[in-house]
Enzyme design. Structure first.
Site, PDB file in Angstrom:
ATOM      1  N   ASN A   1       0.863  -1.189   0.000  1.00 54.04           N
ATOM      2  CA  ASN A   1       0.000   0.000   0.000  1.00 54.04           C
ATOM      3  C   ASN A   1       0.895   1.232   0.000  1.00 54.04           C
ATOM      4  O   ASN A   1       1.510   1.548   1.020  1.00 54.04           O
ATOM      5  CB  ASN A   1      -0.883  -0.029   1.263  1.00 54.04           C
ATOM      6  CG  ASN A   1      -1.696   1.241   1.436  1.00 54.04           C
ATOM      7  OD1 ASN A   1      -1.797   2.054   0.514  1.00 54.04           O
ATOM      8  ND2 ASN A   1      -2.252   1.417   2.621  1.00 54.04           N
ATOM      9  N   TRP A   2       0.943   1.905  -1.132  1.00 56.43           N
ATOM     10  CA  TRP A   2       1.833   3.077  -1.246  1.00 56.43           C
ATOM     11  C   TRP A   2       1.204   4.333  -0.631  1.00 56.43           C
ATOM     12  O   TRP A   2       1.854   5.350  -0.536  1.00 56.43           O
ATOM     13  CB  TRP A   2       2.181   3.316  -2.718  1.00 56.43           C
ATOM     14  CG  TRP A   2       3.294   2.431  -3.197  1.00 56.43           C
ATOM     15  CD1 TRP A   2       3.683   1.231  -2.680  1.00 56.43           C
ATOM     16  CD2 TRP A   2       4.195   2.691  -4.297  1.00 56.43           C
ATOM     17  NE1 TRP A   2       4.750   0.724  -3.386  1.00 56.43           N
ATOM     18  CE2 TRP A   2       5.079   1.597  -4.391  1.00 56.43           C
ATOM     19  CE3 TRP A   2       4.315   3.726  -5.220  1.00 56.43           C
ATOM     20  CZ2 TRP A   2       6.095   1.527  -5.352  1.00 56.43           C
ATOM     21  CZ3 TRP A   2       5.313   3.656  -6.191  1.00 56.43           C
ATOM     22  CH2 TRP A   2       6.195   2.569  -6.251  1.00 56.43           C
ATOM     23  N   LYS A   3      -0.068   4.266  -0.283  1.00 52.89           N
ATOM     24  CA  LYS A   3      -0.764   5.440   0.273  1.00 52.89           C
ATOM     25  C   LYS A   3      -0.569   6.641  -0.658  1.00 52.89           C
ATOM     26  O   LYS A   3      -0.529   6.455  -1.862  1.00 52.89           O
ATOM     27  CB  LYS A   3      -0.270   5.723   1.693  1.00 52.89           C
ATOM     28  CG  LYS A   3      -0.256   4.463   2.568  1.00 52.89           C
ATOM     29  CD  LYS A   3      -0.073   4.759   4.019  1.00 52.89           C
ATOM     30  CE  LYS A   3       0.053   3.460   4.782  1.00 52.89           C
ATOM     31  NZ  LYS A   3      -0.075   3.618   6.215  1.00 52.89           N
TER      32      LYS A   3
ATOM     33  N   GLY B   1       2.807  -1.337   4.253  1.00 54.18           N
ATOM     34  CA  GLY B   1       2.782   0.088   3.938  1.00 54.18           C
ATOM     35  C   GLY B   1       4.178   0.586   3.632  1.00 54.18           C
ATOM     36  O   GLY B   1       4.703   0.384   2.538  1.00 54.18           O
ATOM     37  N   GLY B   2       4.803   1.214   4.625  1.00 55.65           N
ATOM     38  CA  GLY B   2       6.100   1.874   4.441  1.00 55.65           C
ATOM     39  C   GLY B   2       7.138   1.040   3.696  1.00 55.65           C
ATOM     40  O   GLY B   2       7.797   1.544   2.764  1.00 55.65           O
TER      41      GLY B   2
ATOM     42  N   SER C   1       3.370  -2.432  10.301  1.00 57.22           N
ATOM     43  CA  SER C   1       4.815  -2.436  10.572  1.00 57.22           C
ATOM     44  C   SER C   1       5.505  -3.752  10.201  1.00 57.22           C
ATOM     45  O   SER C   1       6.419  -4.203  10.892  1.00 57.22           O
ATOM     46  CB  SER C   1       5.094  -2.077  12.036  1.00 57.22           C
ATOM     47  OG  SER C   1       4.677  -0.747  12.296  1.00 57.22           O
TER      48      SER C   1
ATOM     49  N   GLU D   1      -5.377  -5.370  10.409  1.00 55.25           N
ATOM     50  CA  GLU D   1      -4.377  -4.325  10.636  1.00 55.25           C
ATOM     51  C   GLU D   1      -4.707  -3.579  11.931  1.00 55.25           C
ATOM     52  O   GLU D   1      -5.538  -2.657  11.922  1.00 55.25           O
ATOM     53  CB  GLU D   1      -4.397  -3.319   9.486  1.00 55.25           C
ATOM     54  CG  GLU D   1      -4.052  -3.905   8.146  1.00 55.25           C
ATOM     55  CD  GLU D   1      -3.447  -2.856   7.218  1.00 55.25           C
ATOM     56  OE1 GLU D   1      -2.315  -3.060   6.782  1.00 55.25           O
ATOM     57  OE2 GLU D   1      -4.095  -1.827   6.963  1.00 55.25           O
TER      58      GLU D   1
ATOM     59  N   GLU E   1      -7.054   4.389   7.573  1.00 52.38           N
ATOM     60  CA  GLU E   1      -6.924   5.825   7.249  1.00 52.38           C
ATOM     61  C   GLU E   1      -8.155   6.333   6.505  1.00 52.38           C
ATOM     62  O   GLU E   1      -8.527   7.499   6.637  1.00 52.38           O
ATOM     63  CB  GLU E   1      -5.626   6.050   6.446  1.00 52.38           C
ATOM     64  CG  GLU E   1      -4.402   5.899   7.357  1.00 52.38           C
ATOM     65  CD  GLU E   1      -3.146   5.385   6.693  1.00 52.38           C
ATOM     66  OE1 GLU E   1      -3.061   5.406   5.449  1.00 52.38           O
ATOM     67  OE2 GLU E   1      -2.236   4.934   7.424  1.00 52.38           O
TER      68      GLU E   1
ATOM     69  N   GLY F   1       2.438   1.950  10.731  1.00 51.77           N
ATOM     70  CA  GLY F   1       3.412   3.037  10.633  1.00 51.77           C
ATOM     71  C   GLY F   1       4.097   3.396  11.934  1.00 51.77           C
ATOM     72  O   GLY F   1       4.733   4.444  12.041  1.00 51.77           O
TER      73      GLY F   1
HETATM   74  C1  PEP Z   1      -0.770  -0.003   5.997  1.00 54.14           C
HETATM   75  O1  PEP Z   1      -0.927   1.181   5.933  1.00 54.14           O
HETATM   76  O2  PEP Z   1      -1.598  -0.771   5.487  1.00 54.14           O
HETATM   77  C2  PEP Z   1       0.406  -0.517   6.725  1.00 54.14           C
HETATM   78  C3  PEP Z   1       0.386  -1.758   7.104  1.00 54.14           C
HETATM   79  O3  PEP Z   1       1.413   0.361   6.955  1.00 54.14           O
HETATM   80  P1  PEP Z   1       2.866   0.048   7.596  1.00 54.14           P
HETATM   81  O4  PEP Z   1       3.376  -1.229   6.986  1.00 54.14           O
HETATM   82  O5  PEP Z   1       3.719   1.223   7.226  1.00 54.14           O
HETATM   83  O6  PEP Z   1       2.666  -0.089   9.073  1.00 54.14           O
END
Ligand code: PEP
Length: 246
Positions: A10-12, A229-230, A208, A163, A97, A169
């Site tokens: 997920n690049w957001k 995500g990140g 994370s 999640e 989000e 994050g």
């Molecule tokens: C996400 O936003 O779906 C996510 C899991 O982010 P991160 O991996 O950065 O915690």
């Protein structure tokens, strides 16, 4: 029941046309991966170009949201059919989000999930409790209610992503025992509602996930992959996570 694992990124709200270099590195690296599906969900502006670059490779492209209607007077919105037309094969729905900043309720997420299936997209439906909810012992009830309210009447072409909001994050993750317990609860609810079809639904863990913790998290029973995500913004890190599935 064997479920083919899925690692989705997920690049957001990150990425511009020049970021296609990251996708190309992921496509190259994916050639040597084992039994795992890969999906990258860039911002909507990049879906068409990314889908063109990924055509014929093992990397799918997904959206991060869609509207429930196929078309109409909904300024700024994008329908599931439009995502499909741009080359997407999947869409993330109900991300925390979206729930937090756009007020998406379970029934809104459910309508979007119906739309995704109507358009032939794989719907990655996100659920998860906040820190306050976990600390006050409500995590199980919150997740049960979100799952119940966000899924439509059939569960094919649906992936559930657990999640915990407080893990997104932040660098914090639940203990392996807590992940096992929550994924077990989700599996139980899926099978009691959908029968055998609920056994086939992939349940991703998200929050994370990094190369350093991927092996432990993805080795847990009923964890069928990750929503990242990140770390998905970096081709090397994303591939290192997917490489858990050799
Ligand atoms: C996400 O936003 O779906 C996510 C899991 O982010 P991160 O991996 O950065 O915690």
């Amino acid at each position: 029941m064997t479920r083919r694992p899925l690692v989705a990124g997920n690049w957001k709200m990150n990425g511009v046309q020049a970021s296609i270099g990251v996708l190309k590195k992921i496509i190259d690296g994916a050639q040597t991966l084992g039994n795992v599906d890969l999906i990258i969900c860039p911002p909507a502006t990049l879906i068409a170009s990314f889908a063109a670059a990924a055509r014929g490779t093992r990397v799918g492209i997904g959206g991060q949201d869609c509207h429930a209607e196929a078309s109409g007077a909904y300024t700024g919105d994008i329908s599931a059919e439009m995502l499909r037309d741009a080359g997407a094969t999947a869409v993330i729905l109900g991300h925390s989000e979206r729930r937090r900043y756009h007020g998406e309720t379970d029934s809104v997420v459910r309508a979007k999930t119906v739309a995704a299936r109507r358009a032939g997209l794989l719907a990655i439906v996100c659920i998860g409790e906040t820190r306050v909810q976990r600390d006050s012992g409500q995590a199980n009830d919150v997740v049960r209610a979100q799952l119940d309210g966000s899924l439509p009447d059939a569960c094919d072409d649906i992936v559930v992503a657990y999640e915990p909001v407080w893990a997104i994050g932040t660098g914090s993750t639940p203990t392996p025992g807590d992940v096992r317990a929550m994924h077990g609860l989700i599996r139980e609810q899926l099978t009691s509602r959908f029968g055998d079809a609920g056994q086939a639904v992939r349940i991703l863990y998200g929050g994370s996930v990094k190369p350093e913790n991927a092996k432990e998290l993805l080795g847990i029973e009923n964890v069928d992959g990750a929503l990242v995500g990140g770390a998905s913004l970096n081709a090397g890190e994303f591939l290192a996570i997917a490489r858990v599935y050799r």
